[in-house]
Design a protein around this motif. Structure first.
Motif, short mmCIF file in Angstrom:
data_model
loop_
_atom_site.label_atom_id
_atom_site.label_comp_id
_atom_site.label_asym_id
_atom_site.label_seq_id
_atom_site.Cartn_x
_atom_site.Cartn_y
_atom_site.Cartn_z
N LEU A 18 0.84 -1.20 0.00
CA LEU A 18 0.00 0.00 0.00
C LEU A 18 0.88 1.25 0.00
N CYS A 19 0.28 2.38 -0.26
CA CYS A 19 0.95 3.67 -0.18
C CYS A 19 0.28 4.51 0.89
N GLY A 20 1.09 5.29 1.60
CA GLY A 20 0.56 6.17 2.63
C GLY A 20 1.36 7.45 2.69
N VAL A 21 0.84 8.42 3.41
CA VAL A 21 1.49 9.72 3.57
C VAL A 21 1.93 9.86 5.02
N VAL A 22 3.19 10.23 5.22
CA VAL A 22 3.74 10.38 6.57
C VAL A 22 3.07 11.57 7.26
N ASN A 23 2.51 11.32 8.46
CA ASN A 23 1.89 12.42 9.21
C ASN A 23 2.54 12.65 10.58
N ARG A 24 3.50 11.77 10.96
CA ARG A 24 4.24 11.97 12.20
C ARG A 24 5.56 11.22 12.12
N VAL A 25 6.64 11.90 12.50
CA VAL A 25 7.97 11.28 12.52
C VAL A 25 8.49 11.32 13.95
N MET A 26 8.90 10.14 14.44
CA MET A 26 9.47 10.03 15.78
C MET A 26 10.75 9.20 15.68
N LYS A 27 11.57 9.22 16.71
CA LYS A 27 12.82 8.46 16.63
C LYS A 27 12.60 6.96 16.57
N TYR A 28 11.41 6.48 16.98
CA TYR A 28 11.10 5.05 16.97
C TYR A 28 10.46 4.59 15.67
N GLY A 29 10.08 5.53 14.80
CA GLY A 29 9.45 5.16 13.55
C GLY A 29 8.56 6.28 13.03
N VAL A 30 7.72 5.95 12.07
CA VAL A 30 6.83 6.95 11.46
C VAL A 30 5.39 6.44 11.47
N PHE A 31 4.46 7.38 11.53
CA PHE A 31 3.04 7.09 11.36
C PHE A 31 2.60 7.61 10.01
N LEU A 32 1.78 6.80 9.33
CA LEU A 32 1.25 7.16 8.02
C LEU A 32 -0.26 7.12 8.06
N SER A 33 -0.86 7.81 7.11
CA SER A 33 -2.29 7.60 6.85
C SER A 33 -2.38 7.02 5.45
N CYS A 34 -3.27 6.06 5.30
CA CYS A 34 -3.42 5.35 4.03
C CYS A 34 -4.91 5.19 3.77
N GLY A 35 -5.46 6.07 2.91
CA GLY A 35 -6.90 6.05 2.69
C GLY A 35 -7.61 6.33 3.98
N PRO A 36 -8.62 5.53 4.33
CA PRO A 36 -9.34 5.77 5.59
C PRO A 36 -8.56 5.30 6.82
N THR A 37 -7.47 4.57 6.62
CA THR A 37 -6.67 4.07 7.74
C THR A 37 -5.72 5.18 8.20
N GLU A 38 -5.92 5.63 9.43
CA GLU A 38 -5.14 6.75 9.94
C GLU A 38 -3.97 6.32 10.81
N ASN A 39 -3.94 5.06 11.22
CA ASN A 39 -2.90 4.58 12.13
C ASN A 39 -2.07 3.48 11.50
#
Length: 182
Positions: A89-110
């Motif tokens: 899948l493809c997602g857009v990065v919405n949060r960057v932390m030293k432990y990793g990144v959070f993306l949103s992918c369509g309706p999936t926000e986490n």
């Protein structure tokens, strides 16, 4: 993955909307179904509800004794989105932390991608946090990232999926580099 699902729901039409011609009754049922559909985010079996497509059938109405409203069983088709293990899948990065990144992918926000599942990317803290590899490929805020789903869990209380992803594999990672969003 986008799926076509057939669902059976009960639609409650207020008593004041029941009287009239058959066509007006069908319209009332459809409008109430669409309202109910938009209020429900999804479920574990089907995923996120995106669009209702076809109303297959409307059953006989049953009058509720307490309110006078009429309950109609309906069967309809809809399009859903459900993440599956192993899916790309493809997602857009919405949060960057030293432990990793959070993306949103369509309706999936986490969608979380741990630093341990980012291959040769390393965290750099500066003016803005970024993950970068030896080839100067960057993962930062608002960058599109192609990832593989490691697992997905439906959280009933929030009516949404939590997804764990990885960048380990061929052709996974940022889709564009830096500011050149081709």
């Amino acid at each position: 993955m986008y799926l076509k699902a057939e669902l059976s729901w009960n639609v409650v039409v207020p008593a004041e909307q029941v009287y009239g011609e058959r066509l007006l009754l069908q319209r009332s049922i459809m409008l109430q179904l669409l309202e109910d559909f938009s209020n429900r985010k999804g479920n574990k079996e089907c995923g996120y509800f995106l669009a209702s497509t076809v109303l297959e059938r409307i059953g006989d109405g049953k009058i509720r004794q307490d309110s006078g409203d009429v309950l109609f069983p309906v069967v309809f088709n809809c399009i859903t989105f459900k993440p599956f293990k192993g899916e790309i899948l493809c997602g857009v990065v919405n949060r960057v932390m030293k432990y990793g990144v959070f993306l949103s992918c369509g309706p999936t926000e986490n969608v979380f991608i741990s630093v341990r599942k980012m291959g040769d990317y390393h965290h750099f803290r500066g003016e803005k946090q970024v993950f970068q590899n030896d080839k100067d490929s960057k993962i930062e805020m608002d960058v599109q990232v192609r990832f593989k789903v490691l697992g997905a869990k439906w959280i009933e209380t929030e009516s949404q999926y939590q997804v764990l992803g990885t960048l380990e594999g061929d052709y996974l990672g940022p889709i564009y580099r830096g500011e050149s969003k081709f």
